[in-house]
Motif scaffolding. Sequence first.
Motif, PDB file in Angstrom:
ATOM      1  N   THR A 112       3.957   0.112  -7.062  1.00 54.46           N
ATOM      2  CA  THR A 112       3.838   1.492  -6.619  1.00 54.46           C
ATOM      3  C   THR A 112       2.888   1.562  -5.426  1.00 54.46           C
ATOM      4  OG1 THR A 112       1.970   2.071  -8.039  1.00 54.46           O
ATOM      5  CG2 THR A 112       4.184   2.331  -8.980  1.00 54.46           C
ATOM      6  N   MET A 113       2.980   2.678  -4.705  1.00 52.31           N
ATOM      7  CA  MET A 113       2.111   2.889  -3.548  1.00 52.31           C
ATOM      8  C   MET A 113       1.938   4.396  -3.358  1.00 52.31           C
ATOM      9  SD  MET A 113       2.622   1.430   0.330  1.00 52.31           S
ATOM     10  CE  MET A 113       4.154   2.287   0.620  1.00 52.31           C
ATOM     11  N   PRO A 114       0.725   4.855  -3.040  1.00 54.21           N
ATOM     12  CA  PRO A 114       0.530   6.287  -2.824  1.00 54.21           C
ATOM     13  C   PRO A 114       1.126   6.731  -1.487  1.00 54.21           C
ATOM     14  CG  PRO A 114      -1.486   5.119  -2.317  1.00 54.21           C
ATOM     15  CD  PRO A 114      -0.519   4.103  -2.878  1.00 54.21           C
ATOM     16  N   VAL A 115       1.593   7.956  -1.458  1.00 57.72           N
ATOM     17  CA  VAL A 115       2.051   8.538  -0.200  1.00 57.72           C
ATOM     18  C   VAL A 115       0.842   8.884   0.657  1.00 57.72           C
ATOM     19  CG1 VAL A 115       3.275  10.473   0.858  1.00 57.72           C
ATOM     20  CG2 VAL A 115       4.202   9.380  -1.202  1.00 57.72           C
ATOM     21  N   GLY A 172       4.267  14.207   8.136  1.00 59.38           N
ATOM     22  CA  GLY A 172       3.773  14.492   6.789  1.00 59.38           C
ATOM     23  C   GLY A 172       4.480  13.722   5.692  1.00 59.38           C
ATOM     24  N   SER A 173       5.495  12.936   6.047  1.00 58.11           N
ATOM     25  CA  SER A 173       6.194  12.135   5.039  1.00 58.11           C
ATOM     26  C   SER A 173       5.792  10.665   5.186  1.00 58.11           C
ATOM     27  CB  SER A 173       7.711  12.298   5.175  1.00 58.11           C
ATOM     28  OG  SER A 173       8.141  11.887   6.443  1.00 58.11           O
ATOM     29  N   MET A 174       6.123   9.890   4.164  1.00 53.18           N
ATOM     30  CA  MET A 174       5.793   8.471   4.152  1.00 53.18           C
ATOM     31  C   MET A 174       6.357   7.784   5.396  1.00 53.18           C
ATOM     32  SD  MET A 174       4.472   5.922   2.224  1.00 53.18           S
ATOM     33  CE  MET A 174       4.694   5.988   0.475  1.00 53.18           C
ATOM     34  N   HIS A 175       5.568   6.933   5.982  1.00 57.92           N
ATOM     35  CA  HIS A 175       5.969   6.178   7.175  1.00 57.92           C
ATOM     36  C   HIS A 175       6.983   5.101   6.782  1.00 57.92           C
ATOM     37  CE1 HIS A 175       5.762   3.749  10.769  1.00 57.92           C
ATOM     38  NE2 HIS A 175       5.041   4.703  11.343  1.00 57.92           N
ATOM     39  N   GLY A 176       8.056   4.970   7.563  1.00 59.19           N
ATOM     40  CA  GLY A 176       9.081   3.959   7.289  1.00 59.19           C
ATOM     41  C   GLY A 176       8.509   2.551   7.289  1.00 59.19           C
ATOM     42  N   THR A 205      16.512   6.945   3.336  1.00 56.77           N
ATOM     43  CA  THR A 205      17.464   8.012   3.030  1.00 56.77           C
ATOM     44  C   THR A 205      16.828   9.260   2.437  1.00 56.77           C
ATOM     45  OG1 THR A 205      17.856   6.946   0.902  1.00 56.77           O
ATOM     46  CG2 THR A 205      19.388   6.423   2.687  1.00 56.77           C
ATOM     47  N   GLY A 206      15.520   9.244   2.319  1.00 55.30           N
ATOM     48  CA  GLY A 206      14.841  10.397   1.738  1.00 55.30           C
ATOM     49  C   GLY A 206      13.454  10.550   2.322  1.00 55.30           C
ATOM     50  N   ARG A 207      12.732  11.543   1.805  1.00 53.31           N
ATOM     51  CA  ARG A 207      11.424  11.879   2.345  1.00 53.31           C
ATOM     52  C   ARG A 207      10.436  12.025   1.191  1.00 53.31           C
ATOM     53  NH1 ARG A 207       8.545  16.591   3.440  1.00 53.31           N
ATOM     54  NH2 ARG A 207       7.436  16.544   5.428  1.00 53.31           N
ATOM     55  N   ALA A 208       9.462  11.143   1.130  1.00 56.87           N
ATOM     56  CA  ALA A 208       8.389  11.278   0.147  1.00 56.87           C
ATOM     57  C   ALA A 208       7.194  11.894   0.864  1.00 56.87           C
ATOM     58  CB  ALA A 208       8.010   9.921  -0.439  1.00 56.87           C
ATOM     59  N   ALA A 209       6.692  13.026   0.337  1.00 58.21           N
ATOM     60  CA  ALA A 209       5.590  13.717   0.988  1.00 58.21           C
ATOM     61  C   ALA A 209       4.325  13.754   0.137  1.00 58.21           C
ATOM     62  CB  ALA A 209       6.009  15.139   1.350  1.00 58.21           C
ATOM     63  N   GLU A 210       4.448  13.402  -1.149  1.00 56.11           N
ATOM     64  CA  GLU A 210       3.273  13.412  -2.019  1.00 56.11           C
ATOM     65  C   GLU A 210       3.502  12.494  -3.209  1.00 56.11           C
ATOM     66  OE1 GLU A 210       4.273  17.372  -4.652  1.00 56.11           O
ATOM     67  OE2 GLU A 210       3.102  17.613  -2.825  1.00 56.11           O
ATOM     68  N   GLY A 211       2.445  12.275  -3.985  1.00 56.54           N
ATOM     69  CA  GLY A 211       2.545  11.426  -5.174  1.00 56.54           C
ATOM     70  C   GLY A 211       2.581   9.950  -4.826  1.00 56.54           C
ATOM     71  N   ASP A 261      11.835   4.688  -4.756  1.00 55.56           N
ATOM     72  CA  ASP A 261      12.056   6.062  -5.201  1.00 55.56           C
ATOM     73  C   ASP A 261      10.765   6.867  -5.108  1.00 55.56           C
ATOM     74  OD1 ASP A 261      14.674   5.349  -5.882  1.00 55.56           O
ATOM     75  OD2 ASP A 261      14.110   4.884  -7.955  1.00 55.56           O
ATOM     76  N   ASP A 262      10.906   8.187  -4.881  1.00 55.93           N
ATOM     77  CA  ASP A 262       9.735   9.054  -4.850  1.00 55.93           C
ATOM     78  C   ASP A 262       9.297   9.384  -6.274  1.00 55.93           C
ATOM     79  OD1 ASP A 262      11.420  11.104  -5.797  1.00 55.93           O
ATOM     80  OD2 ASP A 262      11.425  12.201  -3.899  1.00 55.93           O
ATOM     81  N   ALA A 263       8.284  10.224  -6.390  1.00 50.71           N
ATOM     82  CA  ALA A 263       7.716  10.557  -7.703  1.00 50.71           C
ATOM     83  C   ALA A 263       8.706  11.284  -8.605  1.00 50.71           C
ATOM     84  CB  ALA A 263       6.453  11.397  -7.521  1.00 50.71           C
ATOM     85  N   LEU A 264       9.742  11.896  -8.016  1.00 54.26           N
ATOM     86  CA  LEU A 264      10.753  12.592  -8.811  1.00 54.26           C
ATOM     87  C   LEU A 264      11.954  11.713  -9.125  1.00 54.26           C
ATOM     88  CD1 LEU A 264      10.680  16.029  -6.952  1.00 54.26           C
ATOM     89  CD2 LEU A 264       9.566  15.414  -9.120  1.00 54.26           C
ATOM     90  N   GLY A 265      11.916  10.452  -8.693  1.00 57.18           N
ATOM     91  CA  GLY A 265      13.008   9.525  -8.962  1.00 57.18           C
ATOM     92  C   GLY A 265      14.130   9.556  -7.947  1.00 57.18           C
ATOM     93  N   HIS A 266      13.922  10.248  -6.822  1.00 62.24           N
ATOM     94  CA  HIS A 266      14.932  10.283  -5.759  1.00 62.24           C
ATOM     95  C   HIS A 266      14.770   9.079  -4.837  1.00 62.24           C
ATOM     96  CE1 HIS A 266      14.413  14.725  -6.633  1.00 62.24           C
ATOM     97  NE2 HIS A 266      15.629  14.430  -7.048  1.00 62.24           N
ATOM     98  N   ARG A 267      15.863   8.458  -4.481  1.00 59.10           N
ATOM     99  CA  ARG A 267      15.843   7.295  -3.584  1.00 59.10           C
ATOM    100  C   ARG A 267      15.376   7.712  -2.196  1.00 59.10           C
ATOM    101  NH1 ARG A 267      18.852   3.376  -5.063  1.00 59.10           N
ATOM    102  NH2 ARG A 267      17.528   3.813  -6.834  1.00 59.10           N
ATOM    103  N   VAL A 268      14.376   7.034  -1.666  1.00 61.40           N
ATOM    104  CA  VAL A 268      13.882   7.336  -0.326  1.00 61.40           C
ATOM    105  C   VAL A 268      14.103   6.181   0.650  1.00 61.40           C
ATOM    106  CG1 VAL A 268      12.233   9.113  -1.026  1.00 61.40           C
ATOM    107  CG2 VAL A 268      11.516   6.703  -0.990  1.00 61.40           C
TER     108      VAL A 268
END
Length: 132
Positions: free
Chosen positions: A34-37, A45-49, A84-90, A113-120
């Motif tokens: 795991t890694m923090p956003v 404001g989203s996780m850097h690629g 394919t997605g945007r993680a902004a927190e968690g 995946d982000d904190a909600l389980g969506h593929r990013v």
Amino acid sequence: MHTNTDAVKTVLGELDERLGIEFVRVNADHAIATMPVAGNRQITGSMHGGAYCTLAETLASLAACEHAGNGRTAVGLDISATHTGRAAEGRVTATCRAIHLGRTVAVYAVEIDDALGHRVSTARVTTVLRDS
């Protein structure tokens, strides 16, 4: 770097520490980290690629080191990632699975995946195995 299967005792690299990567499980076939956003965001404001890629390559390289065995190491040779997605927190969670475990090359698929389980992000990492 040294790990114990499933009882992750890993010496982190400087970048791994700076990004806040934490290993949950590491073995040759399957690894999770795991890694923090926070602290790894780009200007939008989203996780850097690049942070996704670093997480993927770090995790695949550790799994490949487990496969390589004592007296051998793994080095990243190629990475291809699609964000394919945007993680902004968690925290994001990376799951790494072996595609090919050979004598000189190991290939892994890494799904993030982000904190909600969506593929990013999804990455394919190829490592070369060498004698230490």
